[in-house]
Design a protein around this motif. Structure first.
Motif, PDB file in Angstrom:
ATOM      1  N   PHE A 170      10.563 -35.407  28.157  1.00  0.00           N
ATOM      2  CA  PHE A 170      11.086 -33.898  28.791  1.00  0.00           C
ATOM      3  C   PHE A 170      11.432 -33.620  30.000  1.00  0.00           C
ATOM      4  O   PHE A 170      13.144 -33.064  30.362  1.00  0.00           O
ATOM      5  CB  PHE A 170      10.562 -32.924  28.021  1.00  0.00           C
ATOM      6  CG  PHE A 170      10.905 -32.482  26.565  1.00  0.00           C
ATOM      7  CD1 PHE A 170      11.268 -31.811  26.015  1.00  0.00           C
ATOM      8  CD2 PHE A 170       9.921 -33.152  25.870  1.00  0.00           C
ATOM      9  CE1 PHE A 170      11.781 -31.654  24.354  1.00  0.00           C
ATOM     10  CE2 PHE A 170      10.540 -33.229  24.474  1.00  0.00           C
ATOM     11  CZ  PHE A 170      11.196 -32.550  23.722  1.00  0.00           C
ATOM     12  N   LEU A 180      17.156 -36.624  24.848  1.00  0.00           N
ATOM     13  CA  LEU A 180      15.798 -36.924  24.366  1.00  0.00           C
ATOM     14  C   LEU A 180      15.869 -37.829  22.995  1.00  0.00           C
ATOM     15  O   LEU A 180      16.429 -36.713  22.246  1.00  0.00           O
ATOM     16  CB  LEU A 180      14.816 -36.201  24.760  1.00  0.00           C
ATOM     17  CG  LEU A 180      13.461 -36.554  24.620  1.00  0.00           C
ATOM     18  CD1 LEU A 180      13.626 -37.624  25.955  1.00  0.00           C
ATOM     19  CD2 LEU A 180      12.594 -35.655  24.920  1.00  0.00           C
ATOM     20  N   LEU A 196       5.339 -32.291  21.528  1.00  0.00           N
ATOM     21  CA  LEU A 196       7.938 -32.075  21.549  1.00  0.00           C
ATOM     22  C   LEU A 196       7.954 -30.692  21.256  1.00  0.00           C
ATOM     23  O   LEU A 196       8.735 -30.355  21.396  1.00  0.00           O
ATOM     24  CB  LEU A 196       7.662 -32.823  19.593  1.00  0.00           C
ATOM     25  CG  LEU A 196       7.797 -33.993  20.085  1.00  0.00           C
ATOM     26  CD1 LEU A 196       8.702 -34.953  19.189  1.00  0.00           C
ATOM     27  CD2 LEU A 196       7.755 -34.478  21.706  1.00  0.00           C
ATOM     28  N   ARG A 200      10.069 -28.266  23.533  1.00  0.00           N
ATOM     29  CA  ARG A 200      10.796 -27.923  23.235  1.00  0.00           C
ATOM     30  C   ARG A 200      11.182 -26.069  23.769  1.00  0.00           C
ATOM     31  O   ARG A 200      12.501 -26.055  24.339  1.00  0.00           O
ATOM     32  CB  ARG A 200      11.444 -28.147  21.568  1.00  0.00           C
ATOM     33  CG  ARG A 200      11.308 -30.210  20.862  1.00  0.00           C
ATOM     34  CD  ARG A 200      11.725 -28.949  19.574  1.00  0.00           C
ATOM     35  NE  ARG A 200      11.732 -30.245  18.734  1.00  0.00           N
ATOM     36  CZ  ARG A 200      13.108 -31.120  18.272  1.00  0.00           C
ATOM     37  NH1 ARG A 200      14.056 -30.699  18.561  1.00  0.00           N
ATOM     38  NH2 ARG A 200      12.731 -32.123  17.988  1.00  0.00           N
ATOM     39  N   VAL A 208      17.175 -32.696  21.365  1.00  0.00           N
ATOM     40  CA  VAL A 208      15.815 -33.821  21.190  1.00  0.00           C
ATOM     41  C   VAL A 208      16.608 -34.358  19.792  1.00  0.00           C
ATOM     42  O   VAL A 208      16.988 -33.228  18.745  1.00  0.00           O
ATOM     43  CB  VAL A 208      14.888 -33.172  20.661  1.00  0.00           C
ATOM     44  CG1 VAL A 208      13.599 -34.366  20.395  1.00  0.00           C
ATOM     45  CG2 VAL A 208      14.331 -32.376  22.424  1.00  0.00           C
ATOM     46  N   THR A 210      15.614 -37.373  17.109  1.00  0.00           N
ATOM     47  CA  THR A 210      14.740 -37.818  16.573  1.00  0.00           C
ATOM     48  C   THR A 210      14.845 -38.961  15.170  1.00  0.00           C
ATOM     49  O   THR A 210      14.580 -38.523  14.029  1.00  0.00           O
ATOM     50  CB  THR A 210      12.937 -37.451  15.750  1.00  0.00           C
ATOM     51  OG1 THR A 210      13.778 -36.412  14.936  1.00  0.00           O
ATOM     52  CG2 THR A 210      12.982 -36.625  17.188  1.00  0.00           C
TER      53      THR A 210
END
Length: 268
Positions: A170, A180, A196, A200, A208, A210
């Motif tokens: 991060f 990220l 996470l 955040r 972010v 995922t």
């Protein structure tokens, strides 16, 4: 970033070593840290002429080669960051031992992907792992393309050490102005999800992503590294491979298309 010490880089006079120096200079410059050039001299046979230091059987020859390697490295670093504070250190010992010792006062240790002692030993997964086991800070392995574009990729799992890697990833994404990408090894457990969520909030400027991992996790990491500027992997302090099981951890170092940051942490 506010570094707690210098950025340390292994110097060996090779093209791979000079690429690592350039990367280290950039890292030091953006952290506001000094750059420390470290050269490891492998101990040679004691059967040398009388009056000659056992680490320098060629007399001034070894000293001249080391000084040339330092001069080349400093010149390359200054092309990247002209105003860096640069220091030099020579120690006798294996590269991972010397760099491990230097890393204890560093904010980052940088190594290339091939030779780092100028004569013996090659940096591959096992050596990088041994260095990380001794390191007092994250280790950046410079390989593939070194670019300022693309996302930071985090190899995430549910181990306690995943928190350290996530925090580093991060911070890197925030400083680099990059997205990220989080690739999870498993979907069960709360360690990664909790980490996470907190990160955040700490880094609201980081986007972010995922994506779902299809197939083998290490293959997904290698594929993601094609467009990435950095892959971040958590490793056990005192271990020899990355957080991924068995040979998969070593395969990231072998196959990644961009630099890989190994973040050591204790399993709690």
């Amino acid at each position: 970033m506010n570094g707690c010490g210098p950025v340390v880089v292994g110097v060996d006079g090779t093209a791979e070593g000079l690429a690592a120096v350039e990367a280290a200079a950039w890292e030091a410059d953006r952290r506001g840290a000094a750059l420390r050039l470290a050269h490891a001299l492998t101990w040679v046979s004691p059967d040398v002429p009388a009056g000659v230091a056992p680490w320098d059987p060629d007399g001034a020859g070894t000293r001249d080669r080391v000084n040339q390697a330092f001069s080349d490295a400093e010149g390359r670093a200054r092309r990247v960051a002209p105003h860096l504070v640069i220091t030099r250190e020579v120690q006798v010992g294996a590269p991972e031992t010397v760099l491990g010792s230097e890393s204890r006062a560093a904010c980052l240790t940088v190594v290339g992907t091939h030779r780092i002692d100028g004569a013996r030993g090659r940096l591959h997964g096992s050596v990088a792992g041994r260095l990380t086991a001794r390191a007092g800070c994250p280790v950046l392995v410079v390989r593939g393309r070194h670019t300022r574009t693309g996302p930071v990729v985090l190899a995430a799992d549910e181990s306690p050490r995943a928190r350290e890697a996530a925090g580093f990833a991060f911070a890197e994404a925030s400083e680099r102005g990059a997205d990220l990408v989080v690739l999870r090894a498993r979907r069960n457990g709360r360690t990664t999800a909790d980490a996470l969520s907190a990160l955040r909030e700490k880094y609201p400027n980081v986007t972010v992503r995922t994506p779902a991992v299809r197939g083998r996790h290490h293959r997904a990491l290698v594929e993601a590294s094609v467009d990435a500027q950095l892959v971040v992997v958590g490793v056990p302090r005192g271990g020899t491979t990355a957080v991924l099981p068995g040979s998969e951890g070593r395969s990231i170092l072998r196959d990644a298309h961009c630099p890989v940051a190994l973040v050591p942490a204790a399993d709690r």
